[in-house]
Motif scaffolding. Sequence first.
Motif, mmCIF file in Angstrom:
data_model
loop_
_atom_site.group_PDB
_atom_site.id
_atom_site.type_symbol
_atom_site.label_atom_id
_atom_site.label_comp_id
_atom_site.label_asym_id
_atom_site.label_seq_id
_atom_site.Cartn_x
_atom_site.Cartn_y
_atom_site.Cartn_z
ATOM 1 N N PRO A 208 -4.421 49.473 33.924
ATOM 2 C CA PRO A 208 -4.830 48.736 34.728
ATOM 3 C C PRO A 208 -6.654 48.850 34.121
ATOM 4 O O PRO A 208 -7.050 49.700 33.580
ATOM 5 C CB PRO A 208 -5.180 49.464 36.109
ATOM 6 N N TYR A 209 -7.109 47.620 34.034
ATOM 7 C CA TYR A 209 -8.303 47.269 33.277
ATOM 8 C C TYR A 209 -9.427 48.048 34.039
ATOM 9 O O TYR A 209 -9.507 47.892 35.373
ATOM 10 C CB TYR A 209 -8.509 45.689 33.045
ATOM 11 N N PRO A 210 -10.414 48.603 33.305
ATOM 12 C CA PRO A 210 -11.766 49.090 33.702
ATOM 13 C C PRO A 210 -12.417 48.089 34.381
ATOM 14 O O PRO A 210 -12.602 46.913 34.140
ATOM 15 C CB PRO A 210 -12.437 49.998 32.764
ATOM 16 N N GLU A 211 -13.141 48.279 35.624
ATOM 17 C CA GLU A 211 -13.969 47.489 36.334
ATOM 18 C C GLU A 211 -15.095 47.122 35.306
ATOM 19 O O GLU A 211 -15.695 47.709 34.474
ATOM 20 C CB GLU A 211 -14.650 48.142 37.536
ATOM 21 N N GLY A 212 -15.305 45.558 35.228
ATOM 22 C CA GLY A 212 -16.382 45.217 34.459
ATOM 23 C C GLY A 212 -16.076 44.789 33.200
ATOM 24 O O GLY A 212 -16.553 44.172 32.327
ATOM 25 N N LEU A 213 -14.483 44.789 32.807
ATOM 26 C CA LEU A 213 -13.902 44.284 31.556
ATOM 27 C C LEU A 213 -13.595 42.879 31.641
ATOM 28 O O LEU A 213 -12.540 42.622 32.719
ATOM 29 C CB LEU A 213 -12.847 45.213 31.301
ATOM 30 N N LEU A 214 -14.054 42.175 30.720
ATOM 31 C CA LEU A 214 -13.301 40.617 30.735
ATOM 32 C C LEU A 214 -12.553 40.159 29.673
ATOM 33 O O LEU A 214 -12.917 40.256 28.595
ATOM 34 C CB LEU A 214 -14.823 39.687 30.658
ATOM 35 N N VAL A 215 -11.341 40.047 30.091
ATOM 36 C CA VAL A 215 -10.432 39.726 29.146
ATOM 37 C C VAL A 215 -9.914 38.258 29.182
ATOM 38 O O VAL A 215 -9.637 37.781 30.163
ATOM 39 C CB VAL A 215 -9.138 40.501 29.112
ATOM 40 N N THR A 216 -10.692 37.620 28.061
ATOM 41 C CA THR A 216 -10.415 36.087 28.159
ATOM 42 C C THR A 216 -9.335 35.772 27.391
ATOM 43 O O THR A 216 -9.129 36.122 26.259
ATOM 44 C CB THR A 216 -11.893 35.429 27.835
ATOM 45 N N THR A 217 -8.741 34.518 27.577
ATOM 46 C CA THR A 217 -7.492 34.125 26.892
ATOM 47 C C THR A 217 -7.617 32.500 26.846
ATOM 48 O O THR A 217 -8.404 32.202 27.427
ATOM 49 C CB THR A 217 -6.258 34.442 27.512
ATOM 50 N N LYS A 218 -6.628 31.946 26.031
ATOM 51 C CA LYS A 218 -7.008 30.572 25.573
ATOM 52 C C LYS A 218 -5.569 30.023 25.699
ATOM 53 O O LYS A 218 -4.471 30.348 25.271
ATOM 54 C CB LYS A 218 -7.578 30.302 24.251
ATOM 55 N N VAL A 219 -5.515 28.611 26.103
ATOM 56 C CA VAL A 219 -4.337 27.937 26.312
ATOM 57 C C VAL A 219 -4.362 26.440 25.590
ATOM 58 O O VAL A 219 -5.570 26.248 25.351
ATOM 59 C CB VAL A 219 -3.899 27.562 27.782
#
Length: 280
Positions: A71-82
């Motif tokens: 589970p991602y830590p609070e405040g982590l932004l993982v951005t992806t692209k399509v």
Amino acid sequence: MTSTAFPVGGDFPVRRLGFGAMHLPTEPGPARETSLAVARRAVELGVTLIDTAHLYGGGANEELLAEALHPYPEGLLVTTKVGVARTGPDGEWKLDGRPALLRDQVEQALRRLRVERIELLQLHRVDPDTPLADQVGTLRDLRTEGKIGRIGLSEVTAAQLDEARRITDIASVQNRYNLLDREHEPVLAACEAAGIAFLPWRTVAWGESGARAEVTEVAAELDATPTQVALAWLLARSPVILPIPGTARIDHLEENLAAERLVLLPEHRERLDRLSEAVT
């Protein structure tokens, strides 16, 4: 000192120096274990912006990040692209921004990243065969449905950015930009004027920066590496720039992140700024 944080979309603060996951090997074996360790070390060192994409292994990179960090830590932004898919005549990768495909890739990303909402979803490229309004409109609809938090674009012109902003709010632009390649200066200017995050990729010109005498000289004067100088220049260039250098090695990761503490003096900036004038 440059500011170390930026609010993406105006409401999601991230550390400006992020991490690009593209180069992380995903195949089973020792290299994959190292990839997991690199991703985890990035977060340990305070990175709060990590960039991936469907294109990177057809989703394998997204799965790798989920394995490493969920589970991602609070405040982590993982951005992806399509918007890039194996829909070419012979199954090769091609730009594909058809609404149904964008929706499918977003659904796949939600599953692979193990999230209910992608906080920043970027259109990897504008598909010239699909109206931009249909591509951006689809992402806008997905945001309305709660599957996307913020919308970004990649490799766009200033005109395309302007057109997209007439359709919906744009939180980020990810274009190629570095010390030696400033083709997208107009796009950066537009982002700066609108408070849009600008995520340069190929941040150090794939090592070419270090081959330039001006860069190595500044690095020597500051007891830094050419890579650190290139990243420090980006951070000082504009407050909206969020570099996302990528690496598959922990030592390189630590070297990259140390660039945040490097202070370029005005004379250093002037010498580095002039570099683009000599690049054709």
